[in-house]
Design an enzyme around this catalytic site. Structure first.
Site: not given
Length: 296
Positions: A88, A90, A101, A103, A128, A131
């Site tokens: 992931n 950010e 994310h 995935e 989540c 995803c």
């Protein structure tokens, strides 16, 4: 071995770590081919599923989450037998929609590498809803097997029942299927040529906004991303975020970016230029080169 793997390599069984260390060289960015995977299975004595689960700390080391400090690693296994890691990402201080994310990172890694189908997703935390929806866009996405630590592998349908996907919007060539959109530009600039090629391979069945981003660093290396739309719209992955995720997997720092190009098709219903500039200016003092192409 890269510094980012030093801590996680100690979490692995010694036969596996001994076999894996030579692969974690300076250029390693999360790709292990089918033969290397077979060699690791043999050296470790683990089953393939247990090996992939054991490799999750390596994938999580590819993550760059300065906001959450929550490292997620994912591994996508392609139909070819190769595996592709992702983590992931950010952007510090920026809106959360810029996040990628794990995935998404792993799947885009496989797509950029030429895979046309994902058969397994291995992840260290339950996917989540975002995803799950993103995976549902894939070729035979409902049948992708999800592998989680200490849980039985289940198809995506187990995690996303009553799903809404491409077929509900009459899309018959899902994400990762081979498709080419006729875009061209008379240019001798290698970076522009690369961007046009990736835009031609992008996936935008809902808006026809075929697009790509290519980022160049101080040493002349380039990192690309393609637009990947989603039937639910919001889980779409922007080309800029994909390019930044690619840089992250290659252990590059965003301040190294010296040039950025966005290619878009003029026939698109939307433009990605605003979101792309927002992300770029958050990480590098570089002006975006924006080129809009008429389809052939």
């Amino acid at each position: 071995m890269q510094d980012r793997f030093i801590n996680c390599i100690s979490q692995l069984p010694k036969p596996l770590s001994d076999a894996l260390i030579p692969l974690l060289h300076a250029d390693f960015a999360g790709h292990i081919d089918a033969q290397q995977l077979t060699d690791l299975i043999k050296a470790s004595g683990l089953t393939e599923e247990k090996l992939l689960l054991a490799l999750l700390p390596i994938a999580a080391a590819l993550a760059r989450p300065p906001i959450s400090d929550f490292h997620v690693g994912a591994i996508a296994k392609g139909k070819s037998g190769d595996i592709y890691m992702g983590g992931n990402m950010e952007l510090p201080g920026e809106a959360l929609f810029h996040s990628v994310h794990a995935e998404q990172s792993a799947i885009s890694h496989a797509w950029l590498s030429g895979e046309t189908q994902i058969v397994d997703i291995v992840v260290n935390f339950s996917p989540c809803g975002h995803c799950r929806q993103f995976m549902n866009e894939l070729v035979e996405g409902s049948q992708v097997k999800i592998h989680l630590p200490e849980q039985k592998a289940q198809p995506l349908t187990h995690y996303l029942p009553y799903a809404f996907g491409p077929s509900d919007l009459n899309v018959t060539a899902p994400l990762l299927s081979k498709q080419t959109h006729e875009l061209s530009l008379d240019s001798s600039d290698p970076m522009i040529i690369e961007a046009v090629d990736h835009a031609s391979l992008s996936y935008a069945p809902y808006t026809s906004s075929f697009a790509s981003v290519v980022l160049e660093t101080e040493d002349g290396a380039t990192y690309c991303g393609r637009y990947a739309e989603n039937a639910a719209f919001n889980p779409s992955m922007l080309p800029m975020q994909m390019a930044l995720s690619t840089m992250t997997r290659h252990n590059r720092i965003f301040s190294e970016i010296t040039r950025a190009v966005l290619i878009e098709s003029a026939q698109g219903k939307i433009s990605l230029v605003g979101a792309t500039m927002d992300a770029l200016h958050a990480v590098a003092a570089v002006e975006l080169e924006h080129i809009v192409l008429d389809p052939e």
